[in-house]
Enzyme design. Sequence first.
Site, PDB file in Angstrom:
ATOM      1  N   LYS A   1       3.553  31.384  -3.970  1.00  0.00           N
ATOM      2  CA  LYS A   1       3.043  30.219  -3.246  1.00  0.00           C
ATOM      3  C   LYS A   1       2.579  30.625  -1.853  1.00  0.00           C
ATOM      4  O   LYS A   1       1.484  30.253  -1.408  1.00  0.00           O
ATOM      5  CB  LYS A   1       4.130  29.134  -3.154  1.00  0.00           C
TER       6      LYS A   1
ATOM      7  N   GLN B   1      12.143  24.507  -2.589  1.00  0.00           N
ATOM      8  CA  GLN B   1      12.149  25.098  -3.934  1.00  0.00           C
ATOM      9  C   GLN B   1      13.444  24.733  -4.666  1.00  0.00           C
ATOM     10  O   GLN B   1      14.532  24.818  -4.103  1.00  0.00           O
ATOM     11  CB  GLN B   1      12.002  26.623  -3.812  1.00  0.00           C
TER      12      GLN B   1
ATOM     13  N   ASP C   1       5.003  18.423  -3.503  1.00  0.00           N
ATOM     14  CA  ASP C   1       5.528  18.512  -4.874  1.00  0.00           C
ATOM     15  C   ASP C   1       5.414  17.169  -5.601  1.00  0.00           C
ATOM     16  O   ASP C   1       5.543  17.120  -6.833  1.00  0.00           O
ATOM     17  CB  ASP C   1       7.007  18.911  -4.860  1.00  0.00           C
TER      18      ASP C   1
HETATM   19  N1  GUN Z   1      11.252  24.898  -9.250  1.00  0.00           N
HETATM   20  C1  GUN Z   1      10.573  25.032 -10.417  1.00  0.00           C
HETATM   21  N2  GUN Z   1       9.382  24.398 -10.350  1.00  0.00           N
HETATM   22  C2  GUN Z   1       9.313  23.854  -9.120  1.00  0.00           C
HETATM   23  C3  GUN Z   1       8.309  23.087  -8.447  1.00  0.00           C
HETATM   24  O1  GUN Z   1       7.249  22.762  -8.976  1.00  0.00           O
HETATM   25  N3  GUN Z   1       8.612  22.732  -7.175  1.00  0.00           N
HETATM   26  C4  GUN Z   1       9.775  23.061  -6.577  1.00  0.00           C
HETATM   27  N4  GUN Z   1       9.986  22.646  -5.327  1.00  0.00           N
HETATM   28  N5  GUN Z   1      10.719  23.768  -7.168  1.00  0.00           N
HETATM   29  C5  GUN Z   1      10.479  24.163  -8.435  1.00  0.00           C
END
Ligand code: GUN
Length: 287
Positions: free
Chosen positions: A53, A97, A120
């Site tokens: 990311k 996350q 998100d």
């Molecule tokens: N953990 C697995 N997928 C995601 C996601 O799309 N966003 C976040 N914040 N954590 C994750």
Amino acid sequence: MTALLDGKALAATMRAELAGKVTAFAARHGRAPALAVVLVGDDPASHVYVASKVKQTAEIGMRSVEHRLDASCTEAELLALVDALNADPAIDGLLVQLPLPPQINAASVLNRIDPAKDVDGFHPVNAGKLAIGEAGLVPCTPLGAVALAKLARADLAGLHAVVIGRSNIVGKPVAQLLLQENCTVTIAHSRTMDLPGLCRSADLLVAAIGRPNFVTAEFVKRGAIIIDVGINRVMSADGKARLVGDVDFAAAAPLASAITPVPGGVGPMTIAFLLSNTLRAASLRLG
Ligand code: GUN
């Protein structure tokens, strides 16, 4: 012939388009859009995702700020960081996350994120807006899944879509998006009766279960579009780890009209939509 829905290629096209828009944003506002990523603890998969990311954010010219907290940190410490990032005018998007360590209540943390910075799309305000069809920030993986389905067939209206999985992060928002596309949507899950039979009635099958190779040939109607959201790490016979989806690709692909690979399907699309959501949040905030 079965079409392979190439998420890697579509994500690259999206990033190229976004890079141009980021340049225009920076010219207009005197700074690039900025994403804050909060990583708590040492989950290896989370470290890999966060690194991707951060790298891709920088590659399209946006600013990214990574905050790492120890696995032993308290919920109060994490909430204080979220509060500070919410209040920081130089931050446009903010994600924490998942998963979080057991001493921290994930819902409390997600509820604390400013909905306007919630790239998100996990905040209840954004989940509610999606449910009633109002503009908000929409979760990235569901956006990626639907974009790939539309690559197979631009107009999904009238199709029977079966979504296997009812999580707040994937299953429910995918179902909402497909409803907006005028699909007839069924959400299936671990307690669904005759799951293979139900899935065989799907024109569009979305697998978001989290179990490797769960969807076999008996789940697939001939000509169906299959979107595989699963990313599962399994050991091969040769002792090497590899990624497989929730769909048994070799068994299902010959029956499908179009299918996403794993890796290289929905996965790259998730980050592309995270970048898109960050630019969107920044544009909405700065006008
Ligand atoms: N953990 C697995 N997928 C995601 C996601 O799309 N966003 C976040 N914040 N954590 C994750």
